[in-house]
Every structure is written in C-alpha cells, then in structure tokens.
Design an enzyme around this catalytic site. Sequence first.
Site, PDB file in Angstrom:
ATOM      1  N   SER A 408      31.767   2.964  -9.539  1.00  0.00           N
ATOM      2  CA  SER A 408      30.647   3.095 -10.474  1.00  0.00           C
ATOM      3  C   SER A 408      30.805   4.314 -11.364  1.00  0.00           C
ATOM      4  O   SER A 408      30.357   4.328 -12.504  1.00  0.00           O
ATOM      5  CB  SER A 408      29.329   3.255  -9.718  1.00  0.00           C
ATOM      6  OG  SER A 408      29.177   2.259  -8.758  1.00  0.00           O
ATOM      7  N   HIS A 429      33.969  -3.232 -13.197  1.00  0.00           N
ATOM      8  CA  HIS A 429      32.701  -2.726 -12.665  1.00  0.00           C
ATOM      9  C   HIS A 429      31.642  -3.824 -12.702  1.00  0.00           C
ATOM     10  O   HIS A 429      31.076  -4.127 -13.757  1.00  0.00           O
ATOM     11  CB  HIS A 429      32.259  -1.493 -13.476  1.00  0.00           C
ATOM     12  CG  HIS A 429      30.993  -0.893 -12.980  1.00  0.00           C
ATOM     13  ND1 HIS A 429      29.994  -0.445 -13.808  1.00  0.00           N
ATOM     14  CD2 HIS A 429      30.552  -0.691 -11.717  1.00  0.00           C
ATOM     15  CE1 HIS A 429      29.001   0.020 -13.078  1.00  0.00           C
ATOM     16  NE2 HIS A 429      29.310  -0.121 -11.810  1.00  0.00           N
ATOM     17  N   GLU A 441      31.679  -4.625 -16.659  1.00  0.00           N
ATOM     18  CA  GLU A 441      32.357  -3.624 -17.485  1.00  0.00           C
ATOM     19  C   GLU A 441      33.838  -3.634 -17.118  1.00  0.00           C
ATOM     20  O   GLU A 441      34.193  -3.433 -15.954  1.00  0.00           O
ATOM     21  CB  GLU A 441      31.772  -2.231 -17.239  1.00  0.00           C
ATOM     22  CG  GLU A 441      30.508  -1.965 -18.035  1.00  0.00           C
ATOM     23  CD  GLU A 441      29.934  -0.585 -17.757  1.00  0.00           C
ATOM     24  OE1 GLU A 441      29.672   0.153 -18.730  1.00  0.00           O
ATOM     25  OE2 GLU A 441      29.731  -0.242 -16.585  1.00  0.00           O
ATOM     26  N   ASN A 479      26.025   2.910 -16.854  1.00  0.00           N
ATOM     27  CA  ASN A 479      25.433   3.900 -15.945  1.00  0.00           C
ATOM     28  C   ASN A 479      25.265   5.248 -16.627  1.00  0.00           C
ATOM     29  O   ASN A 479      24.362   6.003 -16.307  1.00  0.00           O
ATOM     30  CB  ASN A 479      26.296   4.049 -14.688  1.00  0.00           C
ATOM     31  CG  ASN A 479      26.009   2.935 -13.685  1.00  0.00           C
ATOM     32  OD1 ASN A 479      25.053   2.181 -13.847  1.00  0.00           O
ATOM     33  ND2 ASN A 479      26.827   2.831 -12.662  1.00  0.00           N
TER      34      ASN A 479
HETATM   35  P1  NAD Z   1      29.159  -0.624   0.918  1.00  0.00           P
HETATM   36  O1  NAD Z   1      29.078   0.630   1.699  1.00  0.00           O
HETATM   37  O2  NAD Z   1      28.091  -1.643   1.055  1.00  0.00           O
HETATM   38  O3  NAD Z   1      30.533  -1.375   1.241  1.00  0.00           O
HETATM   39  C1  NAD Z   1      31.762  -0.726   1.353  1.00  0.00           C
HETATM   40  C2  NAD Z   1      32.629  -1.551   2.300  1.00  0.00           C
HETATM   41  O4  NAD Z   1      33.952  -1.089   2.220  1.00  0.00           O
HETATM   42  C3  NAD Z   1      32.205  -1.442   3.756  1.00  0.00           C
HETATM   43  O5  NAD Z   1      31.997  -2.747   4.269  1.00  0.00           O
HETATM   44  C4  NAD Z   1      33.371  -0.758   4.441  1.00  0.00           C
HETATM   45  O6  NAD Z   1      33.585  -1.232   5.754  1.00  0.00           O
HETATM   46  C5  NAD Z   1      34.513  -1.127   3.523  1.00  0.00           C
HETATM   47  N1  NAD Z   1      35.614  -0.169   3.544  1.00  0.00           N
HETATM   48  C6  NAD Z   1      35.558   1.168   3.412  1.00  0.00           C
HETATM   49  N2  NAD Z   1      36.794   1.683   3.424  1.00  0.00           N
HETATM   50  C7  NAD Z   1      37.651   0.650   3.569  1.00  0.00           C
HETATM   51  C8  NAD Z   1      39.057   0.542   3.647  1.00  0.00           C
HETATM   52  N3  NAD Z   1      39.838   1.603   3.558  1.00  0.00           N
HETATM   53  N4  NAD Z   1      39.599  -0.678   3.801  1.00  0.00           N
HETATM   54  C9  NAD Z   1      38.820  -1.779   3.878  1.00  0.00           C
HETATM   55  N5  NAD Z   1      37.472  -1.722   3.798  1.00  0.00           N
HETATM   56  C10 NAD Z   1      36.906  -0.523   3.640  1.00  0.00           C
HETATM   57  O7  NAD Z   1      29.332  -0.178  -0.595  1.00  0.00           O
HETATM   58  P2  NAD Z   1      29.001  -1.024  -1.918  1.00  0.00           P
HETATM   59  O8  NAD Z   1      27.599  -0.776  -2.319  1.00  0.00           O
HETATM   60  O9  NAD Z   1      29.474  -2.399  -1.745  1.00  0.00           O
HETATM   61  O10 NAD Z   1      29.916  -0.267  -2.978  1.00  0.00           O
HETATM   62  C11 NAD Z   1      31.310  -0.457  -3.019  1.00  0.00           C
HETATM   63  C12 NAD Z   1      31.841   0.084  -4.338  1.00  0.00           C
HETATM   64  O11 NAD Z   1      31.204  -0.605  -5.391  1.00  0.00           O
HETATM   65  C13 NAD Z   1      31.571   1.549  -4.582  1.00  0.00           C
HETATM   66  O12 NAD Z   1      32.660   2.102  -5.277  1.00  0.00           O
HETATM   67  C14 NAD Z   1      30.320   1.557  -5.454  1.00  0.00           C
HETATM   68  O13 NAD Z   1      30.191   2.678  -6.242  1.00  0.00           O
HETATM   69  C15 NAD Z   1      30.586   0.321  -6.295  1.00  0.00           C
HETATM   70  N6  NAD Z   1      29.392  -0.293  -6.869  1.00  0.00           N
HETATM   71  C16 NAD Z   1      28.260  -0.435  -6.153  1.00  0.00           C
HETATM   72  C17 NAD Z   1      27.137  -1.032  -6.741  1.00  0.00           C
HETATM   73  C18 NAD Z   1      25.878  -1.233  -5.945  1.00  0.00           C
HETATM   74  O14 NAD Z   1      24.843  -1.536  -6.559  1.00  0.00           O
HETATM   75  N7  NAD Z   1      25.919  -1.136  -4.638  1.00  0.00           N
HETATM   76  C19 NAD Z   1      27.211  -1.485  -8.054  1.00  0.00           C
HETATM   77  C20 NAD Z   1      28.403  -1.365  -8.767  1.00  0.00           C
HETATM   78  C21 NAD Z   1      29.498  -0.760  -8.167  1.00  0.00           C
END
Ligand code: NAD
Length: 700
Positions: A408, A429, A441, A479
């Site tokens: 993000s 994104h 994005e 963002n």
């Molecule tokens: P989350 O914590 O829900 O999920 C992350 C997942 O990644 C977990 O299930 C974890 O077990 C897994 N993980 C972590 N390290 C790992 C590895 N080395 N190998 C395999 N799996 C691994 O997080 P999220 O909300 O899904 O966010 C994930 C990414 O997406 C982040 O970079 C976040 O900034 C981005 N993002 C989030 C949103 C949102 O609204 N949540 C929106 C856009 C982008």
Amino acid sequence: MNCDENVVRLEVRNGFGIVTIDNPPVNAGSTAVRRGLLTCIVKASEMDLQGVVILGAGRSFVAGSDIKEFGAPLAAPELPQVIKAIEDCPHPVCAAIHGASLGGGFELALGCDLRVAAPSAVLGLPEVTLGLVPGAGGTQRLPRLVGVAEAISLVCSGQRVPAPEALTLGMVDALANSSAAEDLITAAQDAIRTASHKRKLRDLPVPSGDPKSTDAAASKALRRSKGRPNVAEAIALVKLSAQSPTDHALLKERAAFQTFRLEEEAFALRHLFFAERAAMRVDGLQAMPSEITHVGLVGGGTMGQGICRAMLAAGLPVTLVERDTETRDKAANVIAQALDASVAKGRLAADEAEQRKALLTPSAEMSDLATCDLVLEAVFEDMAVKKELFHTLDTILKSGAILATNTSYLDIDEIAAVTSRAEDVVGLHFFSPADIMKLLEVVRAKDTSDGALATALSLAKKLGKQPVVARVAEGFIGNRIYAAYRRHAEFLIEEGASPQDVDAAATDFGFAMGPFAVGDMSGLDIAWNMRKRQAATRDPSARYVEIPDKLCESGRFGRKTGGGWYDYDDGKPRSSEVVSAIINQARAAKGITPRAVSMQDIQDRLLGAILNEAALVLEEGVAQRAGDIDVTLVHGYGFPRWTGGPIWWASEQPAERIKTMMAAVAKAAGPGALTGTVQDMLAPLWAEREEIEKRKSGDA
Ligand code: NAD
Ligand code: COA
C-alpha cells in the site's frame, strides 16, 4: 452499394437486403452512420425484397450512439428518424446482433421488426449510467417486450443482458449459432421467413403487469441510484408506455433525453467514460503484453484471499503460498467457503464454483511457484518481510516471470533492488475487498520494463479491473491523496468540528461514507502503525493532530474493538463521550478555542485538500493525467461518480471559489506544507469548459 462515407453499405443476397454498419472500432452510431442507415433503408424500401437484415461489421452490432456527439446540437438525421424509416419500410427488418447492442444500438434493434443475437452478444440500455434517459424509444418499446416492471429494472440499472437471458426475457426472438456474419444472416433470414410480416413494437400492447412489481422495481431503482433525477424520469417514462399513446410518449422521452444530455451531470459522466478508457493507456507504450497462464500468490490473508477470488473468477489457475500448512489450509478453506456462500445466495452457479475451486492449488512451498508467469505478494506490510520474500522469489522464479507487490505504501524501488531483475518488478495495488473493488493501481517502478507494464495492464483488463498507472510515491495516487483528505478532516476536528459534522458534510457532498466512519471500518491501527514508522522522519514543524494516536493508545481501533471515532455498543455509530473528552483535551493542550465550522467550510476544506494533493501528484509525475486521478477517487474511494471526480468537479466551480479553498487549505496546513499549483491543473479543463459552452450553443 455504399450508402454513406463507406460506414454503411447495402447489398442484396438471396432476395434479402443486407445492411452492414462498418464504423470501427465498435460501430458507434455517429452522424455518418445514421445518415448511411437512413439512405440504405430508404433504398431497400424501394426494392423488391423478402426482408432486410441490419448487422455490424467487426466486433459489435452498434455499441451505442456516439457519446462524443452528445455534448453538442445533434446533426440530422437523428436516431428516431432512422427508426421511423425502418418502421415505414414495407419489408420486415431484422437486427442481427453480435458483440454489443447498447443504448442507441439497442434502440435501433428495438426499432426493427425482429431481433436475433449471437450467444455471446450483450444487450441493454446503459443511458442512465451516463446521466441520461434513453432517447430513441427505449423506454417505450422495451416494456412492450418485457413488461413495465422488468423494463424499469433494465433501464434504471443499465444492466448489460447476455443474449441467452435476453432470449428468455423476450428482448430477442432467436439466437444465431455464432457471431460469424453468415450465421447471423442465416438466423435473421429464418426469423423473417417465419414471421413473414411486419411487427412494429410501437404498435404492440404493453403486457398488463402486477402494479406491486412495478412499484417494487421503481423503489429499488430509486434507492440504488440515490434518487438521481434521470432515474426518476426514466421510471416515469417507462410507466408512460402503458398510459399514453406511443407518439406522445416518444416525444416526451426525446425531450427528456435532449434536456439531460446537456446537464452538468451528463458532461461529468461522459468525462469519466473517456477518462476510464484513457487511464488504461500509457502514452508511448508500444510493448506487447506477455501471456499470463498461471499466477502465483504469496500471502492468503485479507487481500490475498480477495485477489485469489478475482483471479479464479477470471479463469486463471492460481498457486497460493502461505507461511505454513496451517495458514495455507485456513486460506484455502475461507476461499472455498466464500465460493459456496455465493452459490447459496444464488450469485454463482454450483458448477462454476467447482470449476473455480479446481483452479486453486494451495501450498506452503515457495518452490511451487517456479513455473508461474506472474507472482504477486500480499504478505505483511513490512519492508524487511517483503525484501526477504523478493530475494527468495528471485532465486526460484523462471526467467521473464513478473514479480508484483500489493504493497500500500512501501517503496517498490527498494523492494525491486534486492532482486537481480528489477525490470520485471511492478506494483499491483488492489483495493479491499479485492474481488469487488474495480480500481487497480498499476505501479511503474523506476526500472519496470515496458513489457512488464503492458502485461500488468493486460492482466488488469482480464480481471475486469479499472487500472490506473502510478509512479512510486508514498501511497501512490489514491492513498496519498486520501491521506491528505484525512489529515485535513483531523485538522477540522481540532479546530471545532465533531467527527459527525465532518462525516455528515462528506456524505452530503455524495461520498459513500465520511472519513471517520471509513477509518473505524478499516481499523485505525493501520494508519497509527504507519505514523509510528514515519515519526522519526516527520518534519517537526508540520502540523500534527495527536487525537487519532490518543484513540489508538486507549485501545480504540474502530469497529473491531467496539469503538474508534464513534462508539458501536449496539453496532451503530454513536457519538462518544470518551472521544469528545480526548478531543477537548487535545484542543486545550494546544490552546485552541473551538469555533463553529459550517458544512460548506468542511466540504471546501476536504475537497481543497484533495485538489492540493492531486496537483502535487501531477506535478511530481506520480499520475500521468488529471483524468486518472478522477478515475482513482471515483473507483477506489467512494467519490461521487456523478460529479465526474474531484478535478472535473473543481473545473465546474468559479475560479474565485477555488482560490479561497486553496488559501484555507494552505492556512490550515501551516507554513512549510507543500502547495500544489491547482490553478495550472485546472487551466486545461477550464478551457475545455469554454469549448463545451460554445458547442452546447452550436457556436464551435
Ligand atoms: P494480512 O495480515 O491479512 O495477510 C497477510 C498474510 O500474509 C497472512 O496470511 C500471513 O500468514 C501471510 N504471510 C506473511 N508472510 C508470509 C511469507 N513470508 N510467506 C507466505 N505468507 C506470508 O494482510 P493484508 O491486509 O492482506 O495485507 C497484505 C498486503 O496488502 C500488505 O502489503 C498491505 O499493505 C496490502 N494492502 C492491504 C489492503 C487492505 O485493505 N487490507 C489494501 C491494499 C493493499
Ligand atoms: N461512443 C463513442 N465512442 C465509443 C463508444 C460510444 N458509444 N463506445 C465505445 N467507444 C470507443 C471507446 O472510447 C474506445 O475508444 P479509444 O480506443 O479511443 O479509447 C473504443 O471505442 C473501444 O472501446 P472500449 O470500451 O475500450 O472497448 P471494449 O472492447 O473494452 O468494450 C464496449 C466495448 C462496447 C462494451 C464498451 O466500449 C462500451 O461499453 N461502450 C459504451 C456503451 C454505451 O454506454 N452505450 C450507450 C451510449 S447511448
């Protein structure tokens, strides 16, 4: 025989007149097409024929009237005149539809005696989505085929109906074997032979329906459109079909169309129509996309699951890798359950759900990604975690595979630098929920190759997403602008407004939700963590509101903790005494005497903050063009679509108001805050508006 400027031709085959519309790319119904059609139909009327078939060359029947012509006086012949010629033609006329038959393109088909369609065709009246009502008989002829209640639903949703469903509803008479011209012509000739006489829809009775269904369809349409005036008018017009002589109703419909097409809202929606298409392009990009046949996903949390559902829905095989077998199985189960839930709700066919499940390979081994064409990570938002992952992926993935990140905020150049193939690294994104939200994005990092960028854009199209290309910057386009908007929302709280005042002003403007309600929904801890990360590098002289930190310190992370900016004791947002006390303390600590802030002041400040940041984003080259920012805010942040997006909205305001807004933003942000050249950003749009005014009056 070419009837006009080569865009429409008439030939005779086996005693049938074949009229072909050939106006690439989508056979938009321009003046030349209307003129050509009229000439050909009049000619065919004078011939001895069994019937006439109208079809489109290339990829569509007629995708709609030419939207570019809607902002100026329409040149003759107008579409109703063409349709009248078809109705007056002594021979039965059949529309043979493939690709899209939308808007004026479907009204043209409804003006024919018969309609046949290729199984892959789509039909509908999307005019309301452009701020209009159908203007060439759509509201009068469609109810004669499907009934008033169904016609209200179709017209007011702008729904694109697949041909097999259109056949069931009665919108078409038969399906052709395929979209090949020969099959379409054969099906049309068969339909004409079977009917053997004219069947003008305008003369058919409107089926008597249940008034309760009509009322239900109308209320649903008004609710969904949040009472847009063109939708209310479309409902009235469809109802008129059962109440008034056709000629009278057609005139009323045309008059309404002529009024709406020159309304501000219609200009704004046309601006978005073209901005959405421009946003898919990168000026000067020539590279061809590579084919993506197998996708890898790392991280099956909130985003990974949503992205996975989007990929499966697009028919892409996905290998989803989680940290261990437990998290792997959990992610796979949640995805399967979501598909089952869609089946239970009737939104997805059971066999389709099974097909999607079969496309998914859950794994806990990175090496399973070796054959993927593109791997996207959605792991924790932590630079060290992402760098380690990209380093590992670099050693595993095949040559030429694309490495994408869903980060993000993090610096994608820094992530790419740990690989030996920065040219293959790109940002993708997604927005949450990733299978629903249209915006994507596509982030072009410093070294991203043209090929990787083209592939990312083509993947976005395959997923049915609206891509917008951004350069690397904290928060990219969306963002980053949203952070400025939220910052000023917090300034307003410090100055005297309440969270309710600010949220009410935002929703009154047309936002789906206010900034504080959004914060509570997505969780205040995410932004808190980011602020803590940035604390060391923050300019100490920049204005900083401590209130959200204090909320988080007291465990108020939003809805998930039962309280954030609001209390949620009974699930609904209520004003919170704890929050009021925190706000009062924060004001007192800075010696601020709260002042009354009007709704207009709040709206001007929030919009001013967006405009200021938008100008900076453009100046820095983070966004390619102003229209991309409008598309981003509308598709990803609940900015009201009917305004055309923030920059188009601003171009409609008097220059003096914009000046005052920007002065208020600069004053609130304090000395040292970056100020964008908003006037420069708006100058081309102000010029475009002058042109619009001239065209409206026919002076250009
Ligand atoms: P989350 O914590 O829900 O999920 C992350 C997942 O990644 C977990 O299930 C974890 O077990 C897994 N993980 C972590 N390290 C790992 C590895 N080395 N190998 C395999 N799996 C691994 O997080 P999220 O909300 O899904 O966010 C994930 C990414 O997406 C982040 O970079 C976040 O900034 C981005 N993002 C989030 C949103 C949102 O609204 N949540 C929106 C856009 C982008
Ligand atoms: N008037 C003018 N131009 C139109 C148009 C219309 N009705 N419909 C499409 N175009 C143009 C697009 O702007 C685009 O031009 P560009 O290549 O210069 O950007 C080109 O035709 C191709 O359209 P695009 O949407 O990129 O192609 P697609 O294959 O993804 O989708 C359609 C095809 C027909 C489904 C889609 O273009 C569409 O929905 N069109 C609008 C339909 C509509 O609203 N009609 C009602 C008007 S009354």
